[in-house]
Every structure is written in C-alpha cells, then in structure tokens.
Design an enzyme around this catalytic site. Structure first.
Site, PDB file in Angstrom:
ATOM      1  N   TYR A 166       0.823  -1.208   0.000  1.00 42.90           N
ATOM      2  CA  TYR A 166       0.000   0.000   0.000  1.00 42.90           C
ATOM      3  C   TYR A 166       0.861   1.264   0.000  1.00 42.90           C
ATOM      4  CZ  TYR A 166      -3.968  -2.955   1.511  1.00 42.90           C
ATOM      5  OH  TYR A 166      -4.944  -3.914   1.620  1.00 42.90           O
ATOM      6  N   HIS A 177      -2.348 -12.638   2.034  1.00 39.67           N
ATOM      7  CA  HIS A 177      -3.429 -11.886   1.404  1.00 39.67           C
ATOM      8  C   HIS A 177      -4.279 -12.681   0.417  1.00 39.67           C
ATOM      9  CE1 HIS A 177      -5.150  -8.472  -1.045  1.00 39.67           C
ATOM     10  NE2 HIS A 177      -5.479  -8.135   0.180  1.00 39.67           N
TER      11      HIS A 177
END
Length: 266
Positions: free
Chosen positions: A31, A89
């Site tokens: 991110y 993830h």
C-alpha cells in the site's frame, strides 16, 4: 482499511479514525502507506496495546523468504515493535509458496514480531490444506509449532455471505473479518437497505456494518470521507431484529463486488 490511500493523506485519516474510537488499522507494504500509519499510531497518545495493527503478505510475494522479509519491512517502515496481525493476502502461487509464507509467519510470531497470524481470500480447500500443513509442523516440532489460524479476511456482505467458509471458520475457531462489507457501494440502492434504514434512521452503509457485526464478523469498511468514517463507526445504538436479519439472508446469491481468489485451484 487504508488501501489506495495516498501516503500524504494516510496519517491524517488514521489519526482521525483513532480519535473517534476506531482501533484497527489495516495496511500492507504494497500500500506504500505504512510509514504514515505508524506515525499516526505513535502520535495518537493511545496505548499501543489498545490499537490493532494489521499487515499482509501480498499475492506476488508468496514464499518463505519474501514473507519473512515483508514482516521486517513492516516493522521498520511503520516504526512499530510488533504487528498485531499478519495475514497471507491471497492463496496464489501454489501449495509450496503458500506453506512457505505460512511458516515464515509462524516463525515471526514465535520471535515476538507478530502477535497473531491468519489468511485472506482462502477457499475451504485452501483452509484444509493449511490445516494439514499445521498438523505436519506440529508432528515434527510439537504442539504449537505450526501456528494457529487466528483470523481470516474475506469479502462478506449479504450478497456474498460465504456460508461454507464462515461455517468452517466457526468450527475451527477462526475469526472472520469482512472486507468490502459495503459491497464497494454497489448495493446502496437495494430496497431492503432503505427499508431498514428508514426503520432505524440509519444509512444503508450502517445497516450493512450492523449486519456484519451481528453475523459475528469484524467489519472493515473503507471510506475516503471523514464524515463516512464517523458514520461507519456509529452503529452501536441499534440492533437488527431476527426478522431483519432474515430479510438480509440471501441464500442463493453469490455476487462478489471485487476479485474472488477463493475459487483458485493452483
């Protein structure tokens, strides 16, 4: 969640969320905003043990070495002594990569770098595979050597309730976290949401967050608006009835609003 939140905005948003009582911050090295997230946490004045910081191994980083490196990157970038939850993830890369990444997270937990570990977007077949791998590690190293799947993240909302996965988690003691609990805003005009919203004087988004909570999930709504962040947190002064929940029980609907790695069979 701070996905797609630019680094120059992330600190302000996280600081505001913490100020209004939100205590879970969900980020990841990919991110590119873990540094401002960590800064907001440190500057908040809130005791560290009252904030739950989450990070994750990205799908294209699925291996023992990469996962090990990602944990250290998060700690260094965010400036934290530990991460509360580190998750895989998505179940991409094949069994060897998945198991390697899990082993790295187990070792990070044993070293005190991570408090709890889990997965995201795993189908039941992936969960069973990991359960078997954990049993193998415990057979070799003793009880606890394989770690524990403490938390799982999935897209969860009335149009994607995933009863097979959530039931597996219930039986195996895994907490379900609901990302995209608002279905990415794609369902806000649904009549049932407006009907219940009028009944409780709440927005469709608040009805959906409340649904997640009453299903036993930990919802992770994302917003780019300070006002909506506050709105999403204002869901503890009402409760949906059994009949309300039944209206939102859409058994035959399977409609992801985003990707769906649970169906992967690599």
């Amino acid at each position: 969640m701070v996905y797609h939140r630019p680094a120059d905005e992330a600190e302000k948003v996280v600081a505001h969320a913490l100020n209004i009582g939100i205590r879970q911050i969900d980020s990841a090295p990919i991110y590119e905003n873990e540094a401002p997230c960590g800064a907001a946490i440190r500057k908040s004045g809130i005791p560290r043990d009252q904030i739950f910081y989450v990070s994750k191994v990205w799908p294209n980083r699925m291996s023992y070495e990469n996962a090990k490196q990602d944990v250290d990157t998060t700690l260094a970038t965010a400036g934290l002594d530990y991460v509360d939850l580190y998750i895989i993830h998505a179940p991409y890369g094949g069994k060897e990569a998945r198991c390697g990444a899990w082993k790295a997270l187990v070792e990070a937990q044993q070293a005190g770098k991570v408090r709890s570990i889990g997965v995201s977007n795993y189908g039941v077949h992936h969960l069973e595979e990991l359960k078997e791998y954990i049993a193998e590690l415990e057979k070799e190293g003793g009880e606890g050597a394989g770690g524990k799947i403490s938390v799982g993240q999935w897209e969860l909302h009335p149009w994607l309730a995933r009863p097979d996965i959530t039931e597996w988690c219930r039986r195996n003691g895994v907490l379900c976290q609901a990302y995209s609990p608002l279905a990415r805003g794609q369902r806000m005009e649904e009549p049932v949401l407006h009907k219940l919203g009028e009944k409780y004087h709440k927005s469709p988004a608040q009805i959906l967050v409340r649904w997640s909570l009453q299903k036993g999930f930990s919802p992770l709504p994302k917003s780019v608006s300070m006002k909506r962040i506050e709105e999403n947190a204002d869901v503890f002064d009402f409760e949906l009835t059994k009949e309300d929940m039944a209206e939102l029980d859409l058994k035959d609907v399977y409609a992801p609003s985003t990707w769906d790695p649970t169906t992967s069979h690599d």
